[in-house]
Design a protein around this motif. Sequence first.
Motif, PDB file in Angstrom:
ATOM      1  N   ASP A 218      55.642  -8.422  -2.931  1.00  0.00           N
ATOM      2  CA  ASP A 218      55.615  -8.137  -4.268  1.00  0.00           C
ATOM      3  C   ASP A 218      56.621  -7.208  -4.735  1.00  0.00           C
ATOM      4  OD1 ASP A 218      52.956  -9.348  -4.604  1.00  0.00           O
ATOM      5  OD2 ASP A 218      51.935  -7.596  -3.716  1.00  0.00           O
ATOM      6  N   ALA A 219      57.277  -7.544  -5.979  1.00  0.00           N
ATOM      7  CA  ALA A 219      58.291  -6.578  -6.346  1.00  0.00           C
ATOM      8  C   ALA A 219      57.544  -5.599  -7.204  1.00  0.00           C
ATOM      9  CB  ALA A 219      58.944  -7.651  -7.376  1.00  0.00           C
ATOM     10  N   ALA A 220      58.169  -4.547  -7.109  1.00  0.00           N
ATOM     11  CA  ALA A 220      57.558  -3.318  -7.787  1.00  0.00           C
ATOM     12  C   ALA A 220      57.934  -3.274  -9.225  1.00  0.00           C
ATOM     13  CB  ALA A 220      58.129  -2.071  -7.140  1.00  0.00           C
ATOM     14  N   THR A 221      58.880  -3.856  -9.789  1.00  0.00           N
ATOM     15  CA  THR A 221      59.364  -3.923 -11.108  1.00  0.00           C
ATOM     16  C   THR A 221      59.976  -5.203 -11.553  1.00  0.00           C
ATOM     17  OG1 THR A 221      61.683  -3.609 -10.563  1.00  0.00           O
ATOM     18  CG2 THR A 221      60.377  -1.509 -10.949  1.00  0.00           C
ATOM     19  N   PRO A 222      60.037  -5.534 -12.728  1.00  0.00           N
ATOM     20  CA  PRO A 222      60.478  -7.097 -13.276  1.00  0.00           C
ATOM     21  C   PRO A 222      61.924  -7.183 -12.788  1.00  0.00           C
ATOM     22  CG  PRO A 222      59.376  -5.815 -14.889  1.00  0.00           C
ATOM     23  CD  PRO A 222      59.474  -4.808 -13.863  1.00  0.00           C
ATOM     24  N   TYR A 223      62.619  -6.146 -12.704  1.00  0.00           N
ATOM     25  CA  TYR A 223      64.082  -6.133 -12.359  1.00  0.00           C
ATOM     26  C   TYR A 223      63.969  -6.739 -10.864  1.00  0.00           C
ATOM     27  CZ  TYR A 223      68.962  -4.987 -11.094  1.00  0.00           C
ATOM     28  OH  TYR A 223      70.079  -4.976 -10.461  1.00  0.00           O
ATOM     29  N   ALA A 224      63.277  -6.115  -9.987  1.00  0.00           N
ATOM     30  CA  ALA A 224      63.092  -6.630  -8.568  1.00  0.00           C
ATOM     31  C   ALA A 224      62.651  -7.720  -8.494  1.00  0.00           C
ATOM     32  CB  ALA A 224      62.248  -5.556  -7.609  1.00  0.00           C
ATOM     33  N   GLN A 225      61.604  -8.211  -9.286  1.00  0.00           N
ATOM     34  CA  GLN A 225      61.284  -9.611  -9.419  1.00  0.00           C
ATOM     35  C   GLN A 225      62.330 -10.782  -9.538  1.00  0.00           C
ATOM     36  OE1 GLN A 225      57.702 -10.383  -8.727  1.00  0.00           O
ATOM     37  NE2 GLN A 225      58.454 -12.677  -8.807  1.00  0.00           N
ATOM     38  N   GLU A 226      63.127 -10.308 -10.441  1.00  0.00           N
ATOM     39  CA  GLU A 226      64.277 -11.566 -10.750  1.00  0.00           C
ATOM     40  C   GLU A 226      64.987 -11.909  -9.346  1.00  0.00           C
ATOM     41  OE1 GLU A 226      66.866  -9.426 -13.423  1.00  0.00           O
ATOM     42  OE2 GLU A 226      65.405  -9.403 -15.294  1.00  0.00           O
ATOM     43  N   SER A 227      64.917 -11.117  -8.453  1.00  0.00           N
ATOM     44  CA  SER A 227      65.732 -11.604  -6.993  1.00  0.00           C
ATOM     45  C   SER A 227      64.759 -11.417  -5.810  1.00  0.00           C
ATOM     46  CB  SER A 227      67.038 -10.551  -6.819  1.00  0.00           C
ATOM     47  OG  SER A 227      66.455  -9.166  -6.751  1.00  0.00           O
ATOM     48  N   LEU A 228      63.538 -11.685  -6.212  1.00  0.00           N
ATOM     49  CA  LEU A 228      62.526 -11.469  -5.189  1.00  0.00           C
ATOM     50  C   LEU A 228      62.915 -12.502  -3.947  1.00  0.00           C
ATOM     51  CD1 LEU A 228      59.844 -10.440  -4.123  1.00  0.00           C
ATOM     52  CD2 LEU A 228      58.663 -12.680  -5.418  1.00  0.00           C
ATOM     53  N   LYS A 229      63.347 -13.554  -4.263  1.00  0.00           N
ATOM     54  CA  LYS A 229      63.793 -14.621  -3.227  1.00  0.00           C
ATOM     55  C   LYS A 229      65.002 -14.115  -2.233  1.00  0.00           C
ATOM     56  CE  LYS A 229      61.691 -18.786  -5.465  1.00  0.00           C
ATOM     57  NZ  LYS A 229      62.058 -20.135  -6.012  1.00  0.00           N
ATOM     58  N   GLN A 230      65.749 -13.195  -2.786  1.00  0.00           N
ATOM     59  CA  GLN A 230      66.792 -12.776  -2.126  1.00  0.00           C
ATOM     60  C   GLN A 230      66.414 -11.380  -1.442  1.00  0.00           C
ATOM     61  OE1 GLN A 230      67.316 -14.152  -5.398  1.00  0.00           O
ATOM     62  NE2 GLN A 230      67.478 -15.988  -4.312  1.00  0.00           N
ATOM     63  N   THR A 238      78.012  -2.994  -6.001  1.00  0.00           N
ATOM     64  CA  THR A 238      78.049  -3.445  -7.258  1.00  0.00           C
ATOM     65  C   THR A 238      77.956  -2.098  -8.137  1.00  0.00           C
ATOM     66  OG1 THR A 238      77.535  -5.313  -6.683  1.00  0.00           O
ATOM     67  CG2 THR A 238      77.422  -4.863  -8.995  1.00  0.00           C
ATOM     68  N   ARG A 239      79.027  -1.782  -9.182  1.00  0.00           N
ATOM     69  CA  ARG A 239      78.784  -0.599  -9.883  1.00  0.00           C
ATOM     70  C   ARG A 239      77.752  -0.938 -10.966  1.00  0.00           C
ATOM     71  NH1 ARG A 239      81.900   3.463 -10.015  1.00  0.00           N
ATOM     72  NH2 ARG A 239      83.642   2.232  -8.900  1.00  0.00           N
ATOM     73  N   GLY A 240      76.804   0.115 -11.108  1.00  0.00           N
ATOM     74  CA  GLY A 240      75.873  -0.132 -12.108  1.00  0.00           C
ATOM     75  C   GLY A 240      74.575  -0.794 -11.720  1.00  0.00           C
ATOM     76  N   ILE A 241      74.324  -1.296 -10.585  1.00  0.00           N
ATOM     77  CA  ILE A 241      73.220  -2.001 -10.127  1.00  0.00           C
ATOM     78  C   ILE A 241      72.160  -1.103  -9.942  1.00  0.00           C
ATOM     79  CG2 ILE A 241      73.395  -1.856  -7.552  1.00  0.00           C
ATOM     80  CD1 ILE A 241      72.736  -5.022  -7.779  1.00  0.00           C
ATOM     81  N   GLU A 242      70.798  -1.448 -10.242  1.00  0.00           N
ATOM     82  CA  GLU A 242      69.637  -0.744 -10.165  1.00  0.00           C
ATOM     83  C   GLU A 242      69.020  -0.904  -8.713  1.00  0.00           C
ATOM     84  OE1 GLU A 242      66.885  -1.264 -13.377  1.00  0.00           O
ATOM     85  OE2 GLU A 242      68.599  -1.651 -14.868  1.00  0.00           O
ATOM     86  N   GLU A 243      68.275  -0.048  -8.289  1.00  0.00           N
ATOM     87  CA  GLU A 243      67.490  -0.081  -7.173  1.00  0.00           C
ATOM     88  C   GLU A 243      66.437  -1.212  -7.214  1.00  0.00           C
ATOM     89  OE1 GLU A 243      65.529   3.569  -6.354  1.00  0.00           O
ATOM     90  OE2 GLU A 243      63.992   3.159  -8.091  1.00  0.00           O
ATOM     91  N   ARG A 244      65.997  -1.870  -6.357  1.00  0.00           N
ATOM     92  CA  ARG A 244      65.232  -2.737  -6.164  1.00  0.00           C
ATOM     93  C   ARG A 244      64.148  -2.688  -4.995  1.00  0.00           C
ATOM     94  NH1 ARG A 244      69.486  -7.452  -6.087  1.00  0.00           N
ATOM     95  NH2 ARG A 244      70.884  -5.828  -5.403  1.00  0.00           N
ATOM     96  N   VAL A 245      62.641  -2.341  -5.331  1.00  0.00           N
ATOM     97  CA  VAL A 245      61.811  -2.163  -4.435  1.00  0.00           C
ATOM     98  C   VAL A 245      60.866  -3.032  -4.262  1.00  0.00           C
ATOM     99  CG1 VAL A 245      59.748  -0.556  -4.002  1.00  0.00           C
ATOM    100  CG2 VAL A 245      61.877   0.137  -4.819  1.00  0.00           C
ATOM    101  N   TYR A 246      60.432  -3.496  -2.968  1.00  0.00           N
ATOM    102  CA  TYR A 246      59.489  -4.631  -2.627  1.00  0.00           C
ATOM    103  C   TYR A 246      58.470  -3.988  -1.796  1.00  0.00           C
ATOM    104  CZ  TYR A 246      63.405  -7.388  -4.301  1.00  0.00           C
ATOM    105  OH  TYR A 246      64.522  -7.815  -5.091  1.00  0.00           O
ATOM    106  N   PHE A 247      57.301  -4.558  -1.970  1.00  0.00           N
ATOM    107  CA  PHE A 247      55.960  -4.304  -1.103  1.00  0.00           C
ATOM    108  C   PHE A 247      55.772  -5.341  -0.043  1.00  0.00           C
ATOM    109  CE2 PHE A 247      55.171  -1.805  -5.207  1.00  0.00           C
ATOM    110  CZ  PHE A 247      55.781  -0.603  -4.671  1.00  0.00           C
ATOM    111  N   HIS A 248      55.815  -5.321   1.042  1.00  0.00           N
ATOM    112  CA  HIS A 248      55.454  -6.393   2.084  1.00  0.00           C
ATOM    113  C   HIS A 248      54.206  -6.056   2.959  1.00  0.00           C
ATOM    114  CE1 HIS A 248      59.600  -7.925   1.556  1.00  0.00           C
ATOM    115  NE2 HIS A 248      60.208  -6.965   1.658  1.00  0.00           N
TER     116      HIS A 248
END
Length: 352
Positions: A218-230, A238-248
């Motif tokens: 599961d992705a913790a945020t909509p932003y993380a959800q956008e790249s769930l498959k990766q 990458t400058r300015g990129i946000e953190e992505r959190v996943y729950f496995h």
Amino acid sequence: MSSETRTYIEERIGRLSQVGGVTAFEYAEGKSKGVSALRVRTATGLEFWVMPGRGMDIGEATYLGKSLSWQSPTGVTNSSYYSNRGLEWLSGFHGGLLCFCGLSHAGAPCDDCGQHLGLHGPISNTPAEQVSWSEEWKGDDCIFTITGKVREASVFGPNLVLSRKITTSLKSSTISIEDTIENLGYSESPLMALYHLNFGYPLLTGKSEVFASPAKTDAATPYAQESLKQWNVFEEPTRGIEERVYFHKMKPGADGWVNTLLVSDREKKDWAVSVRYDASTLPDFVQWKLTGVNHYVLGLEPSNCRSLGRKKERERGTLKSLKPGEKTVLRVELTVHDGAEAVAAAIKATEV
């Protein structure tokens, strides 16, 4: 050195420190001044620094001189600077190979049952007690053991004691962590534990890949959800990129342990670090993926909770606890795999 006998080694050295061992030291300047630490070296090229002055965390970690861990801009910070308000924990978040989070709270700041809880709890900012270390020959290998106790306690509050044992050996590329957490208080206490393992360059690269067998992600945020498959591959900083959190929810093997693996280069597959853990007491796995400039880090985090805070865990009905006198044992192992053959076997071990 793996096949050499104790006699062979001792005939060629003046003392063990010539080939490996444990050395105590103390940081001497800046905000790290006064933090006690133990430098551990093995003959395989693995080196790591255990910090009793910071909750028995592990800071620097290298293999053959190459860093395994991410080091944050704050550097190691003395626990006297710690604040439990909101996100101020981040001002002392050194990164390092292990920054343990807990014990009665881990994850995002929240207000739970009338109590304000800052980010990730106090345990990594609490100096250890009853610290000891040893170098003991067993057959033709020398076992290095470090132990210490860390207490989270307050009047009318929790009284939880973490007894940590870290082991490796002269001929080993594995770090074993065994934590016993006991409730010495008079009432039931929440228990949240998260192993914030932080990997960075040059181990982590734009060609890195994580191998694991999640039953669900599961992705913790909509932003993380956008790249769930990766979730398991990486890009260059990458400058300015946000953190992505996943729950496995990882699939354990027949022995009840989960095997995960970070491969430095998915094309060469010749250098990797595995994270193994006992899923019976660590049922969750949080992944922190941040590929920003200056903050290029992967967190692989066995845990007994998600990282959304105690209030969310209570609302989900998944908050763990310990009754008075009750204890639990948590186990995590990290191993460096060097060479294509060793990495191939480690990848195979992640398949369930």
